[in-house]
Design a protein around this motif. Structure first.
Motif, PDB file in Angstrom:
ATOM      1  N   ARG A  38       0.827  -1.208   0.000  1.00  0.00           N
ATOM      2  CA  ARG A  38       0.000   0.000   0.000  1.00  0.00           C
ATOM      3  C   ARG A  38       0.859   1.255   0.000  1.00  0.00           C
ATOM      4  NH1 ARG A  38       0.605  -0.867   5.363  1.00  0.00           N
ATOM      5  NH2 ARG A  38       0.588   0.936   6.724  1.00  0.00           N
ATOM      6  N   GLU A  39       0.254   2.323  -0.469  1.00  0.00           N
ATOM      7  CA  GLU A  39       0.891   3.632  -0.460  1.00  0.00           C
ATOM      8  C   GLU A  39       0.224   4.438   0.647  1.00  0.00           C
ATOM      9  OE1 GLU A  39       0.161   6.872  -3.539  1.00  0.00           O
ATOM     10  OE2 GLU A  39       2.013   5.913  -4.214  1.00  0.00           O
ATOM     11  N   ALA A  40       0.999   5.002   1.532  1.00  0.00           N
ATOM     12  CA  ALA A  40       0.451   5.716   2.687  1.00  0.00           C
ATOM     13  C   ALA A  40      -0.524   6.800   2.253  1.00  0.00           C
ATOM     14  CB  ALA A  40       1.577   6.326   3.504  1.00  0.00           C
ATOM     15  N   GLY A  41      -1.689   6.808   2.862  1.00  0.00           N
ATOM     16  CA  GLY A  41      -2.697   7.820   2.589  1.00  0.00           C
ATOM     17  C   GLY A  41      -3.573   7.541   1.390  1.00  0.00           C
ATOM     18  N   ASN A  42      -3.307   6.505   0.642  1.00  0.00           N
ATOM     19  CA  ASN A  42      -4.105   6.172  -0.531  1.00  0.00           C
ATOM     20  C   ASN A  42      -5.006   4.994  -0.176  1.00  0.00           C
ATOM     21  OD1 ASN A  42      -5.117   5.594  -3.073  1.00  0.00           O
ATOM     22  ND2 ASN A  42      -3.180   5.969  -4.103  1.00  0.00           N
ATOM     23  N   PRO A  43      -6.330   5.185  -0.239  1.00  0.00           N
ATOM     24  CA  PRO A  43      -7.246   4.108   0.154  1.00  0.00           C
ATOM     25  C   PRO A  43      -7.440   3.037  -0.916  1.00  0.00           C
ATOM     26  CG  PRO A  43      -8.508   5.999  -0.513  1.00  0.00           C
ATOM     27  CD  PRO A  43      -7.059   6.410  -0.566  1.00  0.00           C
ATOM     28  N   HIS A  44      -6.794   3.178  -2.058  1.00  0.00           N
ATOM     29  CA  HIS A  44      -6.946   2.217  -3.151  1.00  0.00           C
ATOM     30  C   HIS A  44      -5.645   1.451  -3.364  1.00  0.00           C
ATOM     31  CE1 HIS A  44     -10.725   4.126  -4.162  1.00  0.00           C
ATOM     32  NE2 HIS A  44     -10.109   5.285  -4.117  1.00  0.00           N
TER      33      HIS A  44
END
Length: 85
Positions: A38-44
């Motif tokens: 995951r990428e921090a702050g990205n909900p997708h």
């Protein structure tokens, strides 16, 4: 005598260096693919919904709700990924 002190100092320095190289906390090997990439702050997830993921990055949005979900449950899989990973 001086050689013994020097060897003891070198041995202690080498031991301290190897102890500092270890990770501070426990390593979590049970993460889902989503939580691991995951990428921090990205909900997708880029693996599940690339268009939503790249659109969110482009807008510069921030939503930590799924970051928090991965912290609480490292095996978390978002709804958009069910059946894909």
């Amino acid at each position: 005598m001086k050689t013994t002190i020097l060897l003891a100092a070198v041995t202690m320095a080498m031991t301290a260096g190897s102890a500092m190289a270890r990770p501070a906390g426990p390593v979590n090997y049970g993460q889902s693919v989503y939580c691991a990439t995951r990428e921090a702050g990205n909900p997708h997830s880029r693996l599940c919904d690339y268009m939503a993921w790249s659109g969110w990055r482009r807008r510069g949005g921030w939503d930590a709700s799924l970051d928090n979900a991965c912290l609480m449950n490292p095996r978390f899989v978002p709804n958009e990924c069910n059946g894909r990973l």
